[in-house]
Design an enzyme around this catalytic site. Structure first.
Site, PDB file in Angstrom:
ATOM      1  CB  CYS A 136      -0.772  -0.175   0.931  1.00 26.35           C
ATOM      2  SG  CYS A 136      -1.676   1.499   1.608  1.00 26.35           S
ATOM      3  CB  CYS A 168       0.058   1.830   4.075  1.00 27.79           C
ATOM      4  SG  CYS A 168      -1.411   1.240   3.877  1.00 27.79           S
TER       5      CYS A 168
END
Length: 104
Positions: A28, A31
Site C-alpha cells: 500500500c 501506507c
C-alpha cells in the site's frame, strides 16, 4: 516507538489508555507515506499515547471485525473504546489535533 501487533494480542495491547493503531499492508503506497508520520508522533507523544501497527494481510480478523475496507486506516482507542476512525493518509498536524482531544 511503534509496536507491531497481531490479531492474537490486539485487545490486550489496546485496552488501556490512548492507543493509535495503524492498519497497513506492505503493498500500500499511502501506507508507506503514513508510516513515518506515525513514527514521528510516537516520539512526540512518548508516554502519553501508545502507537501500534497491524499488517492487515497477516492479521485479517481484527481488520474485518472493525469493518476496515480501505488502508491506511488509523483507529484511536481510549480505555478500550474506539473514539476515532481515520481512513486514508493524514498529515502530522491532522493527527496531532485528533490526539490532543484524548490526551488533554
Amino acid at each position: 516507538m511503534v509496536q507491531a501487533i497481531t490479531d492474537k494480542n490486539f485487545s490486550q495491547e489496546t485496552d488501556k489508555g490512548v492507543v493509535l493503531t495503524d492498519f497497513w499492508a506492505t503493498w500500500c503506497g499511502p501506507c508507506r507515506m503514513q508510516s513515518p508520520v506515525v513514527e514521528q508522533l510516537a516520539e512526540d507523544y512518548d508516554g502519553e499515547v501508545k502507537f501500534t501497527k497491524m499488517d492487515v494481510d497477516a492479521n485479517p480478523a481484527t481488520a474485518q471485525s472493525f469493518g476496515i475496507m480501505s488502508i491506511p486506516t488509523l483507529l484511536v482507542k481510549k480505555d478500550g473504546e474506539v473514539v476515532e476512525t481515520l481512513v486514508g493518509y493524514h498529515t502530522k498536524d491532522q493527527l496531532d489535533q485528533v490526539l490532543k482531544q484524548y490526551t488533554a
